[in-house]
Design a protein around this motif. Structure first.
Motif, PDB file in Angstrom:
ATOM      1  N   GLY A 188      -2.906  -7.473   2.459  1.00 56.37           N
ATOM      2  CA  GLY A 188      -1.540  -7.104   2.794  1.00 56.37           C
ATOM      3  C   GLY A 188      -1.365  -5.605   2.804  1.00 56.37           C
ATOM      4  N   GLU A 189      -0.181  -5.166   2.420  1.00 49.99           N
ATOM      5  CA  GLU A 189       0.187  -3.750   2.519  1.00 49.99           C
ATOM      6  C   GLU A 189      -0.261  -2.969   1.286  1.00 49.99           C
ATOM      7  OE1 GLU A 189       1.333  -2.751   5.457  1.00 49.99           O
ATOM      8  OE2 GLU A 189       1.069  -4.874   5.966  1.00 49.99           O
ATOM      9  N   VAL A 190      -1.570  -2.864   1.130  1.00 49.13           N
ATOM     10  CA  VAL A 190      -2.159  -2.007   0.100  1.00 49.13           C
ATOM     11  C   VAL A 190      -3.043  -0.983   0.803  1.00 49.13           C
ATOM     12  CG1 VAL A 190      -2.095  -3.715  -1.754  1.00 49.13           C
ATOM     13  CG2 VAL A 190      -4.052  -3.655  -0.215  1.00 49.13           C
ATOM     14  N   GLN A 191      -3.382   0.058   0.089  1.00 50.33           N
ATOM     15  CA  GLN A 191      -4.153   1.126   0.712  1.00 50.33           C
ATOM     16  C   GLN A 191      -5.543   0.654   1.132  1.00 50.33           C
ATOM     17  OE1 GLN A 191      -2.770   3.752   1.558  1.00 50.33           O
ATOM     18  NE2 GLN A 191      -1.248   4.448   0.078  1.00 50.33           N
ATOM     19  N   THR A 192      -6.193  -0.153   0.270  1.00 42.05           N
ATOM     20  CA  THR A 192      -7.553  -0.617   0.556  1.00 42.05           C
ATOM     21  C   THR A 192      -7.673  -2.099   0.251  1.00 42.05           C
ATOM     22  OG1 THR A 192      -8.342   1.577  -0.155  1.00 42.05           O
ATOM     23  CG2 THR A 192     -10.010  -0.134   0.179  1.00 42.05           C
ATOM     24  N   PRO A 193      -7.396  -2.977   1.222  1.00 47.63           N
ATOM     25  CA  PRO A 193      -7.604  -4.417   0.978  1.00 47.63           C
ATOM     26  C   PRO A 193      -9.077  -4.683   0.665  1.00 47.63           C
ATOM     27  CG  PRO A 193      -6.321  -4.039   2.982  1.00 47.63           C
ATOM     28  CD  PRO A 193      -6.858  -2.707   2.558  1.00 47.63           C
ATOM     29  N   ARG A 194      -9.310  -5.471  -0.390  1.00 44.56           N
ATOM     30  CA  ARG A 194     -10.705  -5.657  -0.799  1.00 44.56           C
ATOM     31  C   ARG A 194     -10.819  -6.840  -1.764  1.00 44.56           C
ATOM     32  NH1 ARG A 194     -11.929  -0.544  -4.716  1.00 44.56           N
ATOM     33  NH2 ARG A 194     -13.927  -1.610  -4.777  1.00 44.56           N
ATOM     34  N   ALA A 195     -12.077  -7.241  -1.989  1.00 40.66           N
ATOM     35  CA  ALA A 195     -12.399  -8.221  -3.019  1.00 40.66           C
ATOM     36  C   ALA A 195     -12.834  -7.462  -4.268  1.00 40.66           C
ATOM     37  CB  ALA A 195     -13.517  -9.151  -2.547  1.00 40.66           C
ATOM     38  N   LEU A 196     -12.296  -7.829  -5.410  1.00 40.43           N
ATOM     39  CA  LEU A 196     -12.551  -7.115  -6.658  1.00 40.43           C
ATOM     40  C   LEU A 196     -13.258  -8.031  -7.651  1.00 40.43           C
ATOM     41  CD1 LEU A 196      -9.032  -5.442  -7.103  1.00 40.43           C
ATOM     42  CD2 LEU A 196     -11.103  -4.348  -6.219  1.00 40.43           C
ATOM     43  N   SER A 249      -7.010  -1.300  -5.716  1.00 38.72           N
ATOM     44  CA  SER A 249      -6.903  -1.361  -4.259  1.00 38.72           C
ATOM     45  C   SER A 249      -6.144  -0.168  -3.698  1.00 38.72           C
ATOM     46  CB  SER A 249      -6.207  -2.653  -3.830  1.00 38.72           C
ATOM     47  OG  SER A 249      -6.914  -3.783  -4.300  1.00 38.72           O
ATOM     48  N   GLY A 250      -5.920   0.835  -4.530  1.00 38.57           N
ATOM     49  CA  GLY A 250      -5.245   2.047  -4.080  1.00 38.57           C
ATOM     50  C   GLY A 250      -3.740   1.997  -4.173  1.00 38.57           C
ATOM     51  N   GLY A 251      -3.194   0.892  -4.662  1.00 42.77           N
ATOM     52  CA  GLY A 251      -1.755   0.764  -4.792  1.00 42.77           C
ATOM     53  C   GLY A 251      -1.109   0.289  -3.497  1.00 42.77           C
ATOM     54  N   MET A 252       0.186   0.010  -3.581  1.00 46.51           N
ATOM     55  CA  MET A 252       0.923  -0.448  -2.410  1.00 46.51           C
ATOM     56  C   MET A 252       1.143   0.703  -1.424  1.00 46.51           C
ATOM     57  SD  MET A 252       3.736  -3.030  -4.132  1.00 46.51           S
ATOM     58  CE  MET A 252       4.067  -1.997  -5.568  1.00 46.51           C
ATOM     59  N   ASN A 253       1.099   0.372  -0.162  1.00 46.07           N
ATOM     60  CA  ASN A 253       1.338   1.371   0.878  1.00 46.07           C
ATOM     61  C   ASN A 253       2.808   1.790   0.828  1.00 46.07           C
ATOM     62  OD1 ASN A 253       1.886   2.674   3.407  1.00 46.07           O
ATOM     63  ND2 ASN A 253      -0.003   1.775   4.210  1.00 46.07           N
ATOM     64  N   PRO A 254       3.117   3.056   0.525  1.00 42.04           N
ATOM     65  CA  PRO A 254       4.515   3.463   0.372  1.00 42.04           C
ATOM     66  C   PRO A 254       5.298   3.417   1.674  1.00 42.04           C
ATOM     67  CG  PRO A 254       3.064   5.374   0.297  1.00 42.04           C
ATOM     68  CD  PRO A 254       2.180   4.173   0.307  1.00 42.04           C
ATOM     69  N   THR A 255       4.622   3.388   2.819  1.00 39.13           N
ATOM     70  CA  THR A 255       5.302   3.422   4.118  1.00 39.13           C
ATOM     71  C   THR A 255       5.625   2.032   4.636  1.00 39.13           C
ATOM     72  OG1 THR A 255       4.102   5.456   4.654  1.00 39.13           O
ATOM     73  CG2 THR A 255       5.167   4.297   6.480  1.00 39.13           C
ATOM     74  N   THR A 256       4.694   1.086   4.452  1.00 36.50           N
ATOM     75  CA  THR A 256       4.844  -0.212   5.108  1.00 36.50           C
ATOM     76  C   THR A 256       5.081  -1.380   4.150  1.00 36.50           C
ATOM     77  OG1 THR A 256       2.448  -0.567   5.054  1.00 36.50           O
ATOM     78  CG2 THR A 256       3.341   0.552   6.987  1.00 36.50           C
ATOM     79  N   SER A 257       4.932  -1.193   2.853  1.00 35.03           N
ATOM     80  CA  SER A 257       5.015  -2.324   1.923  1.00 35.03           C
ATOM     81  C   SER A 257       6.452  -2.627   1.524  1.00 35.03           C
ATOM     82  CB  SER A 257       4.189  -2.043   0.672  1.00 35.03           C
ATOM     83  OG  SER A 257       4.760  -0.978  -0.068  1.00 35.03           O
ATOM     84  N   LYS A 286     -10.702 -16.187  -7.884  1.00 34.15           N
ATOM     85  CA  LYS A 286     -10.310 -16.671  -6.550  1.00 34.15           C
ATOM     86  C   LYS A 286      -8.830 -16.480  -6.256  1.00 34.15           C
ATOM     87  CE  LYS A 286     -14.539 -18.152  -6.107  1.00 34.15           C
ATOM     88  NZ  LYS A 286     -15.527 -17.373  -5.319  1.00 34.15           N
ATOM     89  N   ASP A 287      -8.069 -15.820  -7.144  1.00 32.36           N
ATOM     90  CA  ASP A 287      -6.675 -15.526  -6.835  1.00 32.36           C
ATOM     91  C   ASP A 287      -6.580 -14.593  -5.631  1.00 32.36           C
ATOM     92  OD1 ASP A 287      -5.602 -17.091  -8.785  1.00 32.36           O
ATOM     93  OD2 ASP A 287      -4.919 -15.470 -10.081  1.00 32.36           O
ATOM     94  N   LEU A 288      -5.508 -14.752  -4.860  1.00 29.94           N
ATOM     95  CA  LEU A 288      -5.223 -13.855  -3.741  1.00 29.94           C
ATOM     96  C   LEU A 288      -3.944 -13.091  -4.050  1.00 29.94           C
ATOM     97  CD1 LEU A 288      -5.651 -12.914  -0.722  1.00 29.94           C
ATOM     98  CD2 LEU A 288      -4.039 -14.726  -0.135  1.00 29.94           C
ATOM     99  N   VAL A 289      -4.039 -11.779  -4.067  1.00 25.31           N
ATOM    100  CA  VAL A 289      -2.868 -10.915  -4.254  1.00 25.31           C
ATOM    101  C   VAL A 289      -2.455 -10.409  -2.873  1.00 25.31           C
ATOM    102  CG1 VAL A 289      -1.965  -8.829  -5.336  1.00 25.31           C
ATOM    103  CG2 VAL A 289      -3.643 -10.239  -6.555  1.00 25.31           C
ATOM    104  N   TYR A 290      -1.208 -10.644  -2.518  1.00 24.68           N
ATOM    105  CA  TYR A 290      -0.724 -10.279  -1.187  1.00 24.68           C
ATOM    106  C   TYR A 290       0.576  -9.488  -1.313  1.00 24.68           C
ATOM    107  CZ  TYR A 290       1.205 -10.712   3.515  1.00 24.68           C
ATOM    108  OH  TYR A 290       1.751 -10.439   4.743  1.00 24.68           O
ATOM    109  N   VAL A 291       0.597  -8.315  -0.665  1.00 24.56           N
ATOM    110  CA  VAL A 291       1.793  -7.467  -0.639  1.00 24.56           C
ATOM    111  C   VAL A 291       2.386  -7.562   0.758  1.00 24.56           C
ATOM    112  CG1 VAL A 291       2.723  -5.157  -0.942  1.00 24.56           C
ATOM    113  CG2 VAL A 291       0.811  -5.924  -2.371  1.00 24.56           C
ATOM    114  N   SER A 292       3.634  -8.025   0.851  1.00 25.69           N
ATOM    115  CA  SER A 292       4.271  -8.231   2.149  1.00 25.69           C
ATOM    116  C   SER A 292       4.662  -6.902   2.790  1.00 25.69           C
ATOM    117  CB  SER A 292       5.522  -9.098   1.994  1.00 25.69           C
ATOM    118  OG  SER A 292       5.169 -10.420   1.702  1.00 25.69           O
ATOM    119  N   PRO A 293       4.707  -6.875   4.119  1.00 23.89           N
ATOM    120  CA  PRO A 293       5.204  -5.681   4.805  1.00 23.89           C
ATOM    121  C   PRO A 293       6.726  -5.623   4.743  1.00 23.89           C
ATOM    122  CG  PRO A 293       4.606  -7.355   6.398  1.00 23.89           C
ATOM    123  CD  PRO A 293       4.203  -7.884   5.049  1.00 23.89           C
TER     124      PRO A 293
END
Length: 362
Positions: A257-265, A281-289, A328-335
């Motif tokens: 989602g709207e994070v700086q670096t989507p990735r598997a951790l 993951s670099g935190g939430m994208n301040p522009t689009t999240s 296996k959790d999925l963290v998703y930040v909406s736009p």
């Protein structure tokens, strides 16, 4: 609590394999496209902590206990039997001298070795078939002496287990030497079982040791046991147990989602908080999240569970730090609504929106 199931969240559910006919609501019966979301707050954290503690106590109570100090003979065991003063019944003569019995048990004075058959019976001259399964060495010796007493006067019998073959545990996963290991006269506890298998490999996850017993599975966190001063040697293994050490690479969470670096951790010793996952993951994208719509999608036994965090609320980051993720959790930040509008408009007029924006710049 009901919340709208956004198109972006539905896409994320499909991407992680969590959504399907059973996961997404049926719009024929739920025209609003609503989904059951659980808000991440202090009451939820408290309830989850209580549930984890209850499961841990229940699991440990079922596994811990005093070991049976006496080995019980079973089908497949190999026994050494000696009848005193009756060399015709023994493979090797052994007289009644001090230390003779010790020599027999240690193997230096071995006589005839006999196999306990699949029915738990021992066949011995004159005695015939004697049931020894489920008996200790002394009890089996007494049963054999009783059977021989029909033909011999006051027979004295010494019996010892020479080969332990009836009781075994299976150890696999991230250990040096996976395989079948016999349970002998020394009760096998969890640390000894891992030691026999050569120890946990560097790729093993000590926080995810699974013990299967019958139809039940117990998850054991070795690091948690050490942190709570619980002696792991009190966890006893029994015949038929399967012990499996999970791999570190299986303990991962996915951030998208709207994070700086989507990735598997990769989780740290089986642990990672929601706050750590967002931070790595670099935190939430301040522009689009949209900070009010941070979701955690978790696969459950009855379908996916969806948790929501409003990161704008006071103390939200403290709550996120206490919310423990699971493998296996999925963290998703909406736009944000603006980001969604921009993307939809870009699909309708590809290239035109960027040109219009560029034209407005001085």
């Amino acid at each position: 609590m009901k919340f709208p199931l956004t198109g972006a969240l539905a896409t994320a559910l499909l991407a992680c394999g969590c959504a399907g006919p059973a996961a997404l609501p049926d719009r024929s019966t739920d025209p609003g496209g609503q989904a059951e979301l659980t808000v991440i707050d202090q009451p939820l954290l408290h309830a989850q902590q209580q549930e984890r503690e209850r499961r841990r106590i229940d699991d440990l109570a079922a596994l811990r206990g005093a070991p049976n100090p006496v080995y019980l003979i079973g089908a497949g065991d190999v026994l050494t039997v000696f009848v005193w003063d009756h060399p015709e019944l023994n493979g090797r003569v052994l007289t009644s001298t001090p230390g003779a019995a010790d020599a027999l048990v240690s193997g230096s004075g071995t006589s005839n070795a006999l196999l306990v058959d699949h029915d738990g019976m021992l066949h011995f001259p004159y005695a015939g078939m004697v049931r020894v399964a489920g008996l200790s060495e002394s009890q089996a010796a007494a049963a054999l002496a009783k059977a021989l007493s029909k033909y011999l006067q006051s027979p004295r019998v010494t019996l010892a287990v020479q080969g332990y073959r009836s009781k075994r545990v299976y150890i696999d996963g991230e250990v040096k030497n996976p395989g079948l290991y016999p349970v002998n006269d020394i009760p096998m506890n969890l640390p000894e079982a891992l030691h026999r298998a050569g120890g946990v490999l560097p790729t093993g996850d000590r926080s995810r040791v699974v013990l299967e017993r019958g139809k039940r599975r117990y998850l054991i966190d070795l690091r948690e046991l050490n942190g709570q001063d619980i002696n792991a040697s009190t966890i006893m293994l029994v015949d038929g147990d399967r012990l499996q050490v999970g791999a570190r690479e299986q303990s991962r969470v996915f951030v998208t989602g709207e994070v700086q670096t989507p990735r598997a951790l990769s989780m740290h010793d089986g642990r990672m908080s929601l706050n750590e996952a967002l931070g790595e993951s670099g935190g939430m994208n301040p522009t689009t999240s949209e900070p009010s719509q941070v979701y955690v999608v978790r696969r459950g036994a009855r379908g996916p569970q969806v948790f929501q965090l409003d990161a704008r609320a006071p103390g939200a980051m403290a709550i996120a730090e206490q919310f423990e993720l699971e493998p296996k959790d999925l963290v998703y930040v909406s736009p944000s609504a603006l980001a969604n509008w921009h993307r939809k408009l870009s699909l309708l007029f590809p290239g035109e929106l960027s040109s219009a924006i560029s034209a407005t710049k001085p």
